[in-house]
Scaffold this active site. Structure first.
Site, PDB file in Angstrom:
ATOM      1  CG  ASP A 212      78.440  75.955 -55.413  1.00 53.64           C
ATOM      2  OD1 ASP A 212      77.369  75.590 -55.955  1.00 53.64           O
ATOM      3  OD2 ASP A 212      78.557  77.056 -54.843  1.00 53.64           O
TER       4      ASP A 212
HETATM    5  C1  BGC Z   1      75.135  78.038 -55.402  1.00 55.97           C
HETATM    6  C2  BGC Z   1      74.773  76.986 -54.372  1.00 55.97           C
HETATM    7  C3  BGC Z   1      73.544  76.246 -54.804  1.00 55.97           C
HETATM    8  C4  BGC Z   1      73.781  75.630 -56.172  1.00 55.97           C
HETATM    9  C5  BGC Z   1      72.610  74.838 -56.701  1.00 55.97           C
HETATM   10  C6  BGC Z   1      75.189  77.461 -56.812  1.00 55.97           C
HETATM   11  O1  BGC Z   1      75.242  78.494 -57.746  1.00 55.97           O
HETATM   12  O2  BGC Z   1      76.374  78.624 -55.076  1.00 55.97           O
HETATM   13  O3  BGC Z   1      74.586  77.587 -53.126  1.00 55.97           O
HETATM   14  O4  BGC Z   1      73.219  75.258 -53.860  1.00 55.97           O
HETATM   15  O5  BGC Z   1      74.058  76.685 -57.090  1.00 55.97           O
HETATM   16  O6  BGC Z   1      71.547  75.666 -57.038  1.00 55.97           O
END
Ligand code: BGC
Length: 671
Positions: A212
């Site tokens: 993530d």
């Molecule tokens: C989220 C993800 C997301 C990523 C990119 C993170 O804060 O948890 O689900 O894909 O950001 O935007």
């Protein structure tokens, strides 16, 4: 190739013809282009179809729609040259407060898995990799970056992992995102047990693990324990754990070349299926077909909660005027909530939908009723909504009074339900209850439509109002779908994918004071008793139970039988029953089949969903429904042997129209 070189990209190798890897959010549609710092790139070429949110899709109980959702989003992603869509997202709804409940599907692992598999298959049929997220136990947003989840092994296997497992072993997902939080003291992004042992070992995952964003906390542990690509927002990219530091660690012999090669092989493997594949079908974006998918999901997701006076479907021939009330009638839901926003090419609001469908013959007036602006700050903490706006309420009541009937739109919105925070409680935001009371008093013919992606406390409304419809952040075709359901062009068939508790403290994590944890540790004390498993086993009456949803017609169940009475562990149980549409409207019904094991050697939930089928039945028609349960699906996870064990003995099979309206049952034995 192992770390980000842009917000959503990582580098290829030009010299070798290896392209850059391009990812983008999900899961409600392909996210717009952003510039460094995450602001909109303000392009005019990146609008997309806004698909209904995750819990809306789950409320359809329709895996075919999940496939079409994935398929169409994949087609749009490829048009934008995206290799990996950061979707679908399907962490279990452990607490109704989780800010991302609206992105996710359900509290039930079986429904979750069936939808996840089809979403992945649909998307990957377009040669766009699905990135299933967030692996694992990312069930709250409070302290999500640091909180350590303590969950027993059986619960992990039976509740929190099944949809991930199915999306890999059945759906063949090419990528997966490691979650921000820790599992049992170790970050999911460096969790050898989750990534190497279970995912790449037991499930034989061949694809890549993407962290993530900003979720990697170490170099050697993260590299050796299973993350393949480190993503995050811009720093100087060479400061990433998987940049210079990884090079140093390889030179120092702390990370072997075998580990590096394995990561590259995984990345290339994904590219061969996606950006480098030679047989990609044609890509397209914002097509009528995509709008139709958004519309179909929206129509099947809407849940009829109460229709006591048969005000629905609307008797349009007899109605001359309708007062449409409430900010949510004109609010759009495509943007907001942090990462899961979509710059929709268009979004039909509820008011616009009603005007489209009824405006020619019926006078439609509108009053906003409340302001849906959500700006929490330290200064207004504890009183974010201030006092009810009596002038707006009075105007809404007057508007309602002067019309034949009122349709009142309340609920949450995409600013209120959001990633990175949880709601504080289940109460309706924006001082909506006094508005409901005033409008209902002004015009008793009021239909309340609640819009939200998660359970809310609507107990007052359930008590005082005769007609309640549940809707969602329902995509580009939101208003058209709603209007068609309210007028009866489409008979509602949505069923709740999670329990609405009568009060928050009835919910397992809250009843046991096991949320959001202390000192960055949260103990999943309720174990396997998540959602309706808890409410049923502890005999607690919910406000609305899992699987609940009415129709304009009635269905009568009869004739439940199984193909045998006694089964071997390798057998398939085939249950059949008849469902008759006894009303006057054609309708879709989702038959739900639960099992119950009495006298088990281990703790068991009162009932567990094991099969379901949605089917369309004409008025007067009797449909024959067949549901299959492989006997191996009756197993529990035995922690002593680390194996799934099917207990011999008697099992009850319960067929119902919801988890609490069991219409037919039977008994079988497993030898
Ligand atoms: C989220 C993800 C997301 C990523 C990119 C993170 O804060 O948890 O689900 O894909 O950001 O935007």
């Amino acid at each position: 190739m192992l770390h980000a070189n842009g917000i959503f990209t990582s580098a290829g190798v030009k010299r070798l013809g290896i392209p850059d890897l391009v990812t983008d959010d999900g899961p409600l549609g392909v996210r717009e282009e952003v510039k460094p710092g995450w602001g909109s790139a303000n392009l005019t070429t990146d609008s997309a179809t806004f698909f209904p949110n995750g819990s809306a899709l789950a409320a359809t109980w329709n895996p075919e729609l999940a496939f079409r959702y994935g398929h169409d989003m994949g087609e749009e992603a490829r048009k934008r040259n995206i290799t990996v869509m950061l979707a679908p997202a399907f962490n279990i709804c452990r607490t109704p407060l989780c800010g991302r409940t609206y992105e996710y599907y359900s509290e039930d692992p079986f429904l979750n898995a069936r939808l996840a598999v089809q979403s992945v298959k649909g998307m990957q049929s377009q040669h766009v990799a699905a990135c299933v997220k967030h692996y694992a136990v990312n069930n709250q947003e409070v302290e999500r970056d640091f909180v350590s989840v303590n969950v027993d092994e059986r619960t992990l296997r039976e509740i929190y992992l099944p949809a991930f497992k199915a999306s890999i072993t059945e759906g063949n997902a090419w990528t997966i995102m490691s979650a921000y939080n820790k599992l049992r003291g170790t970050y999911c992004s460096e969790n050898d047990y989750l990534l190497n042992h279970i995912l790449k070992g037991e499930w034989k995952f061949k694809g890549m693990v993407i962290s993530d964003w900003g979720g990697v906390h170490s170099t050697v542990n993260a590299a050796n324990h299973g993350v393949d690509l480190e993503m995050g927002s811009p720093l100087p990219y060479n400061t990433y754990h998987f940049a210079d530091k990884l090079l140093d660690s390889v030179k120092a012999g702390k990370v072997s070349m075998r580990v590096i090669d394995d990561k590259i092989r995984r990345i290339l493997w994904v590219m061969y299926h996606t950006s480098m594949s030679e047989n990609k079908p044609a890509a397209s974006i914002n097509t009528p077909q995509h709008s139709k998918t958004a519309y179909d999901i929206a129509t099947e997701s809407i849940v009829l909660l109460k229709n006591e006076n048969h005000l629905l479907p609307l008797n349009t021939a007899a109605i001359k005027s309708i007062a449409v009330i409430g900010d949510n009638a004109t609010h759009t839901f495509h943007l907001g909530g942090f990462g899961a926003g979509v710059k929709a090419r268009y979004e039909v609001t509820a008011l616009a939908g009603l005007k489209n469908k009824l405006g020619k013959d019926i006078a439609i007036t509108f009053a906003q009723g409340y302001s849906g602006v959500y700006r929490p700050s330290r200064r207004n903490a504890g009183n974010e909504f201030g006092k009810p706006d009596s002038a707006m309420i009075a105007q809404a009541a007057a508007t309602a009074k002067s019309a034949d009937m009122a349709i009142l739109f309340i609920g949450g919105n995409r600013d209120y339900e959001s990633e990175s925070r949880d709601r504080k409680d289940l109460s309706l935001p924006f001082n909506e209850q006094p508005l409901v009371d005033a409008v209902t008093a002004a015009n008793p013919k009021t239909i309340v439509v609640v819009v939200g992606g998660a359970p809310y406390d609507i107990s007052q409304i359930k008590k005082n109002n005769h007609t309640i419809v549940w809707s969602w952040y329902n995509g580009s075709e939101n208003g058209n779908a709603l209007a068609d359901v309210l007028t009866g062009k489409i008979n509602p068939s949505g069923k709740l994918p999670f329990t609405f508790p009568a009060q928050l403290k009835d919910s397992p994590a809250h009843a046991l004071n096991a949320y959001p944890g202390e000192n960055l540790k949260v103990d999943y004390k309720e174990g396997i008793l998540v959602g309706y498993r808890w409410f049923d086993t502890k005999k607690i009456e919910p406000l609305y139970c899992f699987g609940y949803g009415l129709s304009y017609t009635d269905f009568k169940y009869s004739g439940f039988t199984t193909n045998k009475k006694s089964y071997k562990p390798t057998d398939l149980i085939t249950a059949t029953l008849k469902v008759k549409n006894t009303g006057k409207y054609a309708g879709k019904e989702t038959v739900q089949l639960y099992i119950s094991k009495t006298g088990s050697v281990v703790e068991r939930a009162e009932k567990e969903l094991k099969a379901f089928k949605k089917l369309k039945i004409a008025p007067g028609e009797t449909a024959s429904v067949t549901l299959n349960i492989p006997v191996k699906d009756l197993a529990y996870y035995d922690v002593k042997t680390s194996k799934w064990v099917v207990e011999p003995g008697k099992y009850k099979l319960l067929a119902g129209t919801s988890s609490r309206d069991i219409e037919q049952s039977g008994m079988i034995t497993v030898d």
